[in-house]
Design an enzyme around this catalytic site. Structure first.
Site, PDB file in Angstrom:
ATOM      1  N   SER A   1       5.509   2.659  -6.811  1.00 18.31           N
ATOM      2  CA  SER A   1       6.660   3.053  -7.635  1.00 18.31           C
ATOM      3  C   SER A   1       7.937   3.056  -6.802  1.00 18.31           C
ATOM      4  O   SER A   1       9.015   2.717  -7.295  1.00 18.31           O
ATOM      5  CB  SER A   1       6.431   4.454  -8.214  1.00 18.31           C
TER       6      SER A   1
ATOM      7  N   PRO B   1       0.818  -1.218   0.000  1.00 17.54           N
ATOM      8  CA  PRO B   1       0.000   0.000   0.000  1.00 17.54           C
ATOM      9  C   PRO B   1       0.857   1.276   0.000  1.00 17.54           C
ATOM     10  O   PRO B   1       0.512   2.258  -0.659  1.00 17.54           O
ATOM     11  CB  PRO B   1      -0.811  -0.125   1.299  1.00 17.54           C
TER      12      PRO B   1
ATOM     13  N   GLU C   1       4.133  -2.817 -13.890  1.00 14.60           N
ATOM     14  CA  GLU C   1       5.522  -3.057 -14.331  1.00 14.60           C
ATOM     15  C   GLU C   1       6.251  -1.729 -14.521  1.00 14.60           C
ATOM     16  O   GLU C   1       7.067  -1.579 -15.425  1.00 14.60           O
ATOM     17  CB  GLU C   1       5.534  -3.851 -15.639  1.00 14.60           C
TER      18      GLU C   1
HETATM   19  C1  LIG Z   1      -3.978  -4.898 -12.215  1.00  9.60           C
HETATM   20  C2  LIG Z   1      -2.678  -4.749 -11.503  1.00  9.60           C
HETATM   21  C3  LIG Z   1      -1.819  -5.836 -11.412  1.00  9.60           C
HETATM   22  C4  LIG Z   1      -0.613  -5.716 -10.727  1.00  9.60           C
HETATM   23  N1  LIG Z   1       0.185  -6.832 -10.556  1.00  9.60           N
HETATM   24  C5  LIG Z   1       1.233  -6.753  -9.696  1.00  9.60           C
HETATM   25  C6  LIG Z   1       1.943  -7.931  -9.310  1.00  9.60           C
HETATM   26  O1  LIG Z   1       1.650  -9.030  -9.778  1.00  9.60           O
HETATM   27  N2  LIG Z   1       2.932  -7.822  -8.395  1.00  9.60           N
HETATM   28  C7  LIG Z   1       3.287  -6.619  -7.847  1.00  9.60           C
HETATM   29  O2  LIG Z   1       4.191  -6.580  -7.015  1.00  9.60           O
HETATM   30  N3  LIG Z   1       2.650  -5.469  -8.209  1.00  9.60           N
HETATM   31  C8  LIG Z   1       1.639  -5.522  -9.108  1.00  9.60           C
HETATM   32  N4  LIG Z   1       0.942  -4.384  -9.448  1.00  9.60           N
HETATM   33  C9  LIG Z   1       1.348  -3.107  -8.848  1.00  9.60           C
HETATM   34  C10 LIG Z   1       1.883  -2.093  -9.845  1.00  9.60           C
HETATM   35  O3  LIG Z   1       3.159  -2.448 -10.269  1.00  9.60           O
HETATM   36  C11 LIG Z   1       1.806  -0.700  -9.176  1.00  9.60           C
HETATM   37  O4  LIG Z   1       0.447  -0.331  -9.135  1.00  9.60           O
HETATM   38  C12 LIG Z   1       2.629   0.324  -9.888  1.00  9.60           C
HETATM   39  O5  LIG Z   1       4.000   0.064  -9.728  1.00  9.60           O
HETATM   40  C13 LIG Z   1       2.346   1.743  -9.401  1.00  9.60           C
HETATM   41  O6  LIG Z   1       2.376   1.824  -8.009  1.00  9.60           O
HETATM   42  P1  LIG Z   1       1.169   2.555  -7.251  1.00  9.60           P
HETATM   43  O7  LIG Z   1      -0.104   1.985  -7.749  1.00  9.60           O
HETATM   44  O8  LIG Z   1       1.433   2.497  -5.797  1.00  9.60           O
HETATM   45  O9  LIG Z   1       1.232   4.065  -7.740  1.00  9.60           O
HETATM   46  P2  LIG Z   1       2.153   5.229  -7.133  1.00  9.60           P
HETATM   47  O10 LIG Z   1       3.559   4.788  -7.063  1.00  9.60           O
HETATM   48  O11 LIG Z   1       1.526   5.760  -5.895  1.00  9.60           O
HETATM   49  O12 LIG Z   1       2.043   6.334  -8.278  1.00  9.60           O
HETATM   50  C14 LIG Z   1       0.933   7.203  -8.395  1.00  9.60           C
HETATM   51  C15 LIG Z   1       1.232   8.196  -9.531  1.00  9.60           C
HETATM   52  O13 LIG Z   1       2.393   8.982  -9.189  1.00  9.60           O
HETATM   53  C16 LIG Z   1       3.366   8.874 -10.230  1.00  9.60           C
HETATM   54  N5  LIG Z   1       4.714   8.921  -9.636  1.00  9.60           N
HETATM   55  C17 LIG Z   1       5.183   8.233  -8.552  1.00  9.60           C
HETATM   56  N6  LIG Z   1       6.477   8.530  -8.341  1.00  9.60           N
HETATM   57  C18 LIG Z   1       6.838   9.403  -9.312  1.00  9.60           C
HETATM   58  C19 LIG Z   1       8.066  10.079  -9.652  1.00  9.60           C
HETATM   59  N7  LIG Z   1       9.190   9.893  -8.934  1.00  9.60           N
HETATM   60  N8  LIG Z   1       8.075  10.919 -10.713  1.00  9.60           N
HETATM   61  C20 LIG Z   1       6.945  11.108 -11.446  1.00  9.60           C
HETATM   62  N9  LIG Z   1       5.767  10.496 -11.190  1.00  9.60           N
HETATM   63  C21 LIG Z   1       5.725   9.660 -10.142  1.00  9.60           C
HETATM   64  C22 LIG Z   1       3.090   7.535 -10.883  1.00  9.60           C
HETATM   65  O14 LIG Z   1       3.643   7.463 -12.180  1.00  9.60           O
HETATM   66  C23 LIG Z   1       1.578   7.476 -10.855  1.00  9.60           C
HETATM   67  O15 LIG Z   1       1.055   8.207 -11.936  1.00  9.60           O
HETATM   68  C24 LIG Z   1      -0.243  -4.470 -10.167  1.00  9.60           C
HETATM   69  C25 LIG Z   1      -1.117  -3.368 -10.279  1.00  9.60           C
HETATM   70  C26 LIG Z   1      -2.317  -3.504 -10.906  1.00  9.60           C
HETATM   71  C27 LIG Z   1      -3.241  -2.302 -10.942  1.00  9.60           C
END
Ligand SMILES: Cc1cc2nc3c(=O)[nH]c(=O)nc-3n(C[C@H](O)[C@H](O)[C@H](O)COP(=O)(O)OP(=O)(O)OC[C@H]3O[C@@H](n4cnc5c(N)ncnc54)[C@H](O)[C@@H]3O)c2cc1C
Length: 405
Positions: free
Chosen positions: A136, A132, A385
């Site tokens: 990223s 949670p 990814e």
């Molecule tokens: C359907 C689905 C399947 C998935 N499957 C897996 C899995 O099998 N295993 C696993 O481990 N994860 C999985 N994920 C997780 C996925 O990799 C993450 O959702 C993704 O990495 C983004 O993380 P977050 O959702 O916390 O977004 P956040 O990191 O909170 O990002 C929110 C926004 O802020 C932007 N942002 C964040 N940091 C920066 C920065 N430094 N500069 C500019 N912009 C930034 C992002 O680009 C995004 O637009 C899955 C997600 C989904 C929705």
């Protein structure tokens, strides 16, 4: 003399045609149903297993195909069939790649086959990294792994989120922090064997797209795994932690980045499959839909949209094939070419599917036609990814060498 060629060889063509047949005959007719049901399409995974499409052997063969395009071709065809079912069939490979990249030969031999099960008793696997508060920013993982030396066991505690196949997997691969002060350099990956006490599924997410693929939280409450479940082994981990504590630049982080660069083109290829499917529907529709006494494709405005769609799909495929070729031939990703391919292919899928909806007019907005589903499915390709912003960050750092934030 070696000549340059972009022609797939007979082996790649055979795989492409075989998977195209499966995608057209088995996946596509079932796509709308499983999208509505929002459930894992077990009968289709089983069918794929019986044919040898869902198997460790098949992926290993494509992975080691010296042309480099075995995996992208396979992914594009399966996801051309349907992205939700495609991910249900290929989601296991995420966990398998984690074991291949970090495990010893013995660990690979033990766990990789178990992830797929057998055609009679198919299984799936899950890769659990995201949390949670750590999406990223993977350095912020809170899930802890503590070593119990007396029992030679690791104790895992934490909550994972967004795990593809999380909770329904036979084998889970969990990334946890051994030393939180070291950020991502203090992390390690663990296999959680089938039936281990303390691992449970949290909420299953109701999603916008790829709804046939199961995505859920995974709760780890005092999960105990044997010492041999630490991927790579303890000696290697201890040496890596010691280097990190001394502040020595170790290969750990670079190795992880190289793995990402090598795996991202496969995800890009999935996005291309969706884009190509939507483009084909739109092209067909534009040729047959008549308004103002002529097919709508005879309007330059519509034809130019299709020209842009096709150009972007082909450009994305070239980037994906280049990066895959580089991975197989151990070329250094000096400009983050793997991230480039995923960035461009993901954005292309979103662009092309939106354009396809527009070309279909009102029909594009309904579930009578598949393009609205393809558009919903495409949206994840700029998020998982590594989001598009994170891909740009990786590319910008690679080309500049600057510590861009
Ligand atoms: C359907 C689905 C399947 C998935 N499957 C897996 C899995 O099998 N295993 C696993 O481990 N994860 C999985 N994920 C997780 C996925 O990799 C993450 O959702 C993704 O990495 C983004 O993380 P977050 O959702 O916390 O977004 P956040 O990191 O909170 O990002 C929110 C926004 O802020 C932007 N942002 C964040 N940091 C920066 C920065 N430094 N500069 C500019 N912009 C930034 C992002 O680009 C995004 O637009 C899955 C997600 C989904 C929705």
């Amino acid at each position: 003399m070696t000549t340059f060629s972009l022609d797939p060889g007979p082996d790649q063509i055979a795989v492409r045609d075989w998977l195209h047949g499966f995608a057209a005959d088995v996946i596509r007719p079932a796509a709308a149903e499983w999208d509505e049901r929002e459930e894992t399409p077990w009968p289709i995974i089983q069918e794929a297993a019986k044919l040898g499409i869902y198997s460790l052997d098949f992926y290993a063969q494509q992975f080691f195909d010296p042309s480099g395009v075995g995996i992208p071709i396979a992914m594009e065809e399966l996801f051309w069939g349907d992205a939700g079912i495609g991910l249900a069939i290929t989601g296991t490979t995420l966990a398998a790649v984690a074991v291949l990249a970090n495990g010893t030969d013995e660990q690979i031999g033990t766990w990789a086959p178990q992830m797929f099960g057998t055609p009679e008793d198919v299984k799936v696997a899950a890769f659990c990294s995201s949390e949670p508060d750590a999406g990223s920013d993977v350095s912020a993982l809170r899930t802890r792994a503590v070593y119990d030396q007396a029992k030679d066991e690791w104790v895992l505690n934490g909550t994972k989120t967004w795990a593809t196949n999380g909770g329904i997997a036979h084998v889970h691969v969990v990334v946890a922090t051994v030393d939180p002060e070291l950020g991502s350099r203090g992390q390690a990956s663990f296999v959680v064997p089938p039936g281990t006490a303390g691992l449970s599924q949290g909420q299953k997410f109701k999603k916008h797209g790829i709804r046939a693929s199961h995505t859920a939280e995974v709760v780890l409450d005092g999960v105990r795994v044997p010492g041999h479940c630490l991927l790579g082994g303890k000696e290697k981990l201890d040496a890596r932690l010691a280097r990190a504590r001394e502040g020595t630049k170790g290969g750990g982080r670079n190795a992880a980045m190289a793995t990402f660069e090598a795996s991202r083109p496969a995800v890009g290829a999935q996005a291309i499959g969706i884009a190509r499917a939507a483009y084909e529907v739109a092209l067909d529709y534009a040729r047959t839909r008549v308004q103002f006494g002529k097919p709508i494709i005879e309007n330059q405005g519509v034809a130019f949209q299709l020209a842009d769609m096709k150009t972007r799909i082909d450009a994305a495929r070239l980037l994906v094939w280049r990066a895959s070729w580089m991975a197989v031939n151990n070329r250094p990703f000096t400009s983050a070419e793997g991230s480039m391919s995923k960035l461009y292919a993901g954005e292309t899928a979103k662009f092309v599917t939106a354009q396809a909806m527009q070309i279909l007019g009102g029909n594009g907005f309904t579930r009578e036609y598949p393009v609205e589903r393809m558009h919903r499915d495409s949206a994840i390709y700029t998020v998982f990814e590594g989001t598009s912003e994170i891909q740009r960050l990786v590319i910008a750092r690679a080309i500049s060498g600057a510590p861009i934030r």
